[in-house]
Design a protein around this motif. Structure first.
Motif, PDB file in Angstrom:
ATOM      1  N   PHE A  66       1.055  -1.040   9.415  1.00  0.00           N
ATOM      2  CA  PHE A  66       0.327  -0.630   8.214  1.00  0.00           C
ATOM      3  C   PHE A  66      -1.135  -0.322   8.542  1.00  0.00           C
ATOM      4  N   GLN A  67      -1.786  -1.231   9.266  1.00  0.00           N
ATOM      5  CA  GLN A  67      -3.205  -1.067   9.547  1.00  0.00           C
ATOM      6  C   GLN A  67      -3.484   0.177  10.381  1.00  0.00           C
ATOM      7  N   ALA A  73      -6.437   6.749   7.981  1.00  0.00           N
ATOM      8  CA  ALA A  73      -6.837   7.349   6.702  1.00  0.00           C
ATOM      9  C   ALA A  73      -8.333   7.162   6.470  1.00  0.00           C
ATOM     10  N   LEU A  74      -8.864   5.979   6.786  1.00  0.00           N
ATOM     11  CA  LEU A  74     -10.295   5.724   6.606  1.00  0.00           C
ATOM     12  C   LEU A  74     -11.145   6.638   7.486  1.00  0.00           C
ATOM     13  N   ALA A  83     -12.410  10.195   2.470  1.00  0.00           N
ATOM     14  CA  ALA A  83     -11.743   9.206   3.316  1.00  0.00           C
ATOM     15  C   ALA A  83     -11.287   8.008   2.481  1.00  0.00           C
ATOM     16  N   ALA A  84     -12.124   7.579   1.538  1.00  0.00           N
ATOM     17  CA  ALA A  84     -11.761   6.455   0.671  1.00  0.00           C
ATOM     18  C   ALA A  84     -10.537   6.793  -0.167  1.00  0.00           C
ATOM     19  N   ARG A  85     -10.500   7.986  -0.697  1.00  0.00           N
ATOM     20  CA  ARG A  85      -9.349   8.399  -1.510  1.00  0.00           C
ATOM     21  C   ARG A  85      -8.081   8.423  -0.653  1.00  0.00           C
ATOM     22  N   VAL A  92      -0.246   3.142  -1.009  1.00  0.00           N
ATOM     23  CA  VAL A  92       0.913   3.405  -1.859  1.00  0.00           C
ATOM     24  C   VAL A  92       1.967   4.225  -1.112  1.00  0.00           C
ATOM     25  N   SER A  93       1.541   5.274  -0.416  1.00  0.00           N
ATOM     26  CA  SER A  93       2.531   6.124   0.258  1.00  0.00           C
ATOM     27  C   SER A  93       3.238   5.378   1.393  1.00  0.00           C
ATOM     28  N   TRP A  94       2.489   4.539   2.137  1.00  0.00           N
ATOM     29  CA  TRP A  94       3.128   3.743   3.185  1.00  0.00           C
ATOM     30  C   TRP A  94       4.134   2.767   2.566  1.00  0.00           C
TER      31      TRP A  94
END
Length: 197
Positions: A66-67, A73-74, A83-85, A92-94
């Motif tokens: 996950f991380q 993404a960040l 990047a925050a969005r 959620v998508s993961w």
């Protein structure tokens, strides 16, 4: 010449994930995992010295996967708001794509025996968490905000809020709605600290 092992570590951990998703951490025992993959119980001890190590490894592999995506993404856009969005959407998508693993992570490391983990497992967990929170601090600063309240707003927007969306649906054993990513992204963006002049 020794025979190659019939089951690799990933197969064992995959079975442990399925058990954790269906029965919680208490359902992840050496014998239950062995039975799930059709292996003799004794063979589990060739891979893991005991249940505590098994629990640690299944947690660390899952949270690490996950991380990895969350950190990507960040760092996905030079614009910190974009990047925050992306990070909020990723949670959620993961979780949608990996529902069993997401269900496992909702329990938390403590319920996977974190207090009894070997030092090496604890250090791996700490390092992953440090990377995530370090990236969130960097993002907060890139937004032009640096006080503790602003950092808490970023954590709320990019961790707590997306997890609450995921938790509600997974705990009810229902699929995430098709608009969950959009809704999470919109709400997270609204929570971010306002731009500073």
């Amino acid at each position: 010449m020794a025979r190659p092992p019939r089951f690799d570590t990933d197969q064992i951990l995959d079975a442990a994930v399925r058990l954790a998703a269906s029965a919680g951490p208490a359902g992840v025992t050496m014998s239950a995992v062995a039975q799930a993959i059709g292996a003799p119980s004794g063979s589990m001890y060739h891979r893991f010295p005991g249940r505590t190590a098994l629990l640690a490894e299944v947690w660390l592999r899952t949270v690490g996967r996950f991380q990895k995506g969350y950190l990507a993404a960040l760092g996905s856009d030079p614009d910190p708001r974009a990047a925050a969005r992306a990070a909020a959407r990723h949670v959620v998508s993961w979780s949608r794509a990996h529902a069993q693993e997401a269900s496992l992570l909702l329990y938390g490391a403590a319920e996977f025996g974190r207090a009894d983990w070997a030092d090496e497992h604890g250090q791996r967990a700490d390092l992953g968490n440090q990377r995530v929170f370090g990236s969130l601090r960097t993002l907060t600063e890139a937004l032009g905000a640096a006080d503790p309240r602003d950092h808490d707003r970023v954590v709320l927007a990019l961790i707590d809020l997306p997890l609450s969306v995921v938790r509600r649906h997974l705990r009810a054993e229902e699929p995430l709605p098709p608009y969950a990513e959009d809704l999470t992204e919109e709400c997270a963006a609204a929570l971010l600290p306002a731009a500073r002049p």
